[in-house]
Design a protein around this motif. Structure first.
Motif, short mmCIF file in Angstrom:
data_model
loop_
_atom_site.label_atom_id
_atom_site.label_comp_id
_atom_site.label_asym_id
_atom_site.label_seq_id
_atom_site.Cartn_x
_atom_site.Cartn_y
_atom_site.Cartn_z
N ARG A 281 -44.87 -16.37 -137.36
CA ARG A 281 -44.68 -17.32 -136.26
C ARG A 281 -44.21 -16.56 -135.03
N PHE A 282 -44.83 -16.89 -133.91
CA PHE A 282 -44.56 -16.24 -132.64
C PHE A 282 -44.20 -17.31 -131.61
N THR A 283 -43.58 -16.89 -130.52
CA THR A 283 -43.27 -17.80 -129.41
C THR A 283 -43.69 -17.15 -128.11
N THR A 284 -43.94 -17.97 -127.10
CA THR A 284 -44.22 -17.44 -125.77
C THR A 284 -42.90 -17.07 -125.10
N ARG A 285 -43.01 -16.30 -124.03
CA ARG A 285 -41.82 -15.96 -123.25
C ARG A 285 -41.13 -17.23 -122.75
N ALA A 286 -41.93 -18.18 -122.28
CA ALA A 286 -41.36 -19.40 -121.71
C ALA A 286 -40.53 -20.17 -122.74
N LEU A 287 -41.01 -20.24 -123.96
CA LEU A 287 -40.27 -20.95 -125.00
C LEU A 287 -39.01 -20.18 -125.39
N THR A 288 -39.12 -18.87 -125.49
CA THR A 288 -37.94 -18.06 -125.79
C THR A 288 -36.92 -18.18 -124.66
N TRP A 289 -37.39 -18.12 -123.43
CA TRP A 289 -36.51 -18.24 -122.26
C TRP A 289 -35.80 -19.59 -122.28
N ALA A 290 -36.52 -20.65 -122.58
CA ALA A 290 -35.92 -21.99 -122.61
C ALA A 290 -34.80 -22.06 -123.65
N ALA A 291 -34.97 -21.39 -124.77
CA ALA A 291 -33.94 -21.39 -125.81
C ALA A 291 -32.71 -20.59 -125.40
N LEU A 292 -32.88 -19.69 -124.44
CA LEU A 292 -31.78 -18.82 -123.99
C LEU A 292 -31.21 -19.25 -122.64
N SER A 293 -31.59 -20.42 -122.16
CA SER A 293 -31.21 -20.86 -120.81
C SER A 293 -29.70 -21.01 -120.62
N HIS A 294 -28.94 -21.05 -121.69
CA HIS A 294 -27.48 -21.16 -121.58
C HIS A 294 -26.82 -19.82 -121.25
N LEU A 295 -27.57 -18.74 -121.32
CA LEU A 295 -27.03 -17.40 -121.04
C LEU A 295 -27.20 -17.04 -119.57
N PRO B 154 -45.67 -10.80 -125.54
CA PRO B 154 -45.52 -10.20 -124.22
C PRO B 154 -46.70 -10.55 -123.32
N ALA B 155 -46.67 -11.74 -122.75
CA ALA B 155 -47.78 -12.20 -121.92
C ALA B 155 -47.29 -13.14 -120.83
N SER B 156 -47.89 -13.00 -119.66
CA SER B 156 -47.60 -13.90 -118.55
C SER B 156 -48.12 -15.30 -118.87
N THR B 157 -47.60 -16.26 -118.16
CA THR B 157 -47.96 -17.66 -118.39
C THR B 157 -48.45 -18.29 -117.09
N ARG B 158 -49.08 -19.43 -117.23
CA ARG B 158 -49.52 -20.21 -116.07
C ARG B 158 -49.15 -21.66 -116.33
N PRO B 159 -48.90 -22.42 -115.28
CA PRO B 159 -48.67 -23.85 -115.51
C PRO B 159 -49.94 -24.53 -116.02
N HIS B 160 -49.79 -25.43 -116.95
CA HIS B 160 -50.93 -26.21 -117.46
C HIS B 160 -51.01 -27.49 -116.63
N ARG B 161 -52.09 -27.65 -115.88
CA ARG B 161 -52.24 -28.80 -114.99
C ARG B 161 -53.58 -29.47 -115.25
N PRO C 21 -50.41 -16.17 -112.21
CA PRO C 21 -49.52 -16.06 -113.37
C PRO C 21 -48.07 -15.85 -112.97
N ARG C 22 -47.20 -16.28 -113.84
CA ARG C 22 -45.77 -16.00 -113.72
C ARG C 22 -45.38 -15.25 -114.99
N PHE C 23 -44.58 -14.25 -114.85
CA PHE C 23 -44.35 -13.40 -116.01
C PHE C 23 -43.46 -14.03 -117.06
N LEU C 24 -42.66 -15.05 -116.70
CA LEU C 24 -41.66 -15.54 -117.64
C LEU C 24 -41.84 -16.99 -118.06
N THR C 25 -42.03 -17.88 -117.11
CA THR C 25 -42.07 -19.30 -117.39
C THR C 25 -42.86 -20.01 -116.30
#
Length: 195
Positions: A100-114, A142-149, A163-167
């Motif tokens: 199981r893998f996660t995107t940077r954005a999902l990992t970042w969201a889980a760490l938003s309290h830091l 390790p991949a950039s993301t784009r907003p899904h619209r 692209p945005r590198f994190l979220t």
């Protein structure tokens, strides 16, 4: 702090560039190649929820079949080439075939309290699995993301292509996105100029 953030961003950009240059596995014409199942997760920031999508190969909806799974925010999108590190790793390392893998954005969201620099350092560390299965405390792609619209008019769709590198949501100063993209592009250009 700014220097540490810049160093982390530079390293992450180089990692993504190297991953983007991986050779895809050979798939004979008419055969089904390896795939990555995608599981969408609702976003607490914008309220985006799981919805049916048409996925480009090698991605597909998570149907519970065997194989690697990538969890990502419902408000983000990735290119098909972005999942190449997962496909390649699953082919070479048996222990990652159903990982199981996660995107940077999902990992970042889980760490938003830091604090931002601590959260970014953890995202960076979680991406190091691409060096080998035992190299990292996590499995962040390790991949950039784009907003899904979906259904966006041309101006909104065009803006989402950058692209945005994190979220897909504003998280860090925009100069870090600019630095990231310049470094990633520089590595790619060096590779093609040297070929």
């Amino acid at each position: 702090m700014l220097r540490e953030l810049a160093e982390l961003v530079t390293g992450m950009a180089r990692r993504e560039a190297r991953c983007g240059l991986l050779t895809p596995p050979f798939v004979a014409t008419g055969r089904e190649g390896p795939s990555v199942r995608v599981r969408l997760v609702g976003c607490r920031l914008c309220g985006a929820r799981d919805e049916a999508r048409v996925w480009p190969a090698p991605m597909r909806a998570d149907d519970g079949a065997p194989g690697p799974v990538l969890s990502m925010l419902a408000c983000e999108s990735l290119t098909a080439r972005a999942v190449l590190p997962i496909v390649t790793a699953a082919e070479h390392f048996p222990e990652l075939r159903d990982a199981r893998f996660t995107t940077r954005a999902l990992t970042w969201a889980a760490l938003s309290h830091l604090a931002p620099e601590d959260a970014l350092a953890r995202v960076d560390a979680a991406e190091r699995w691409v060096n080998g299965p035992d190299e990292s405390p996590g499995r962040t792609l390790p991949a950039s993301t784009r907003p899904h619209r979906p259904g966006a008019a041309w101006p909104g769709y065009r803006a989402a292509l950058a692209p945005r590198f994190l979220t897909p949501h504003p998280a860090l100063p925009s100069w870090l996105d600019i630095q990231y993209e310049a470094e990633r592009r520089s590595v790619l250009l060096q590779r093609f100029e040297g070929a």
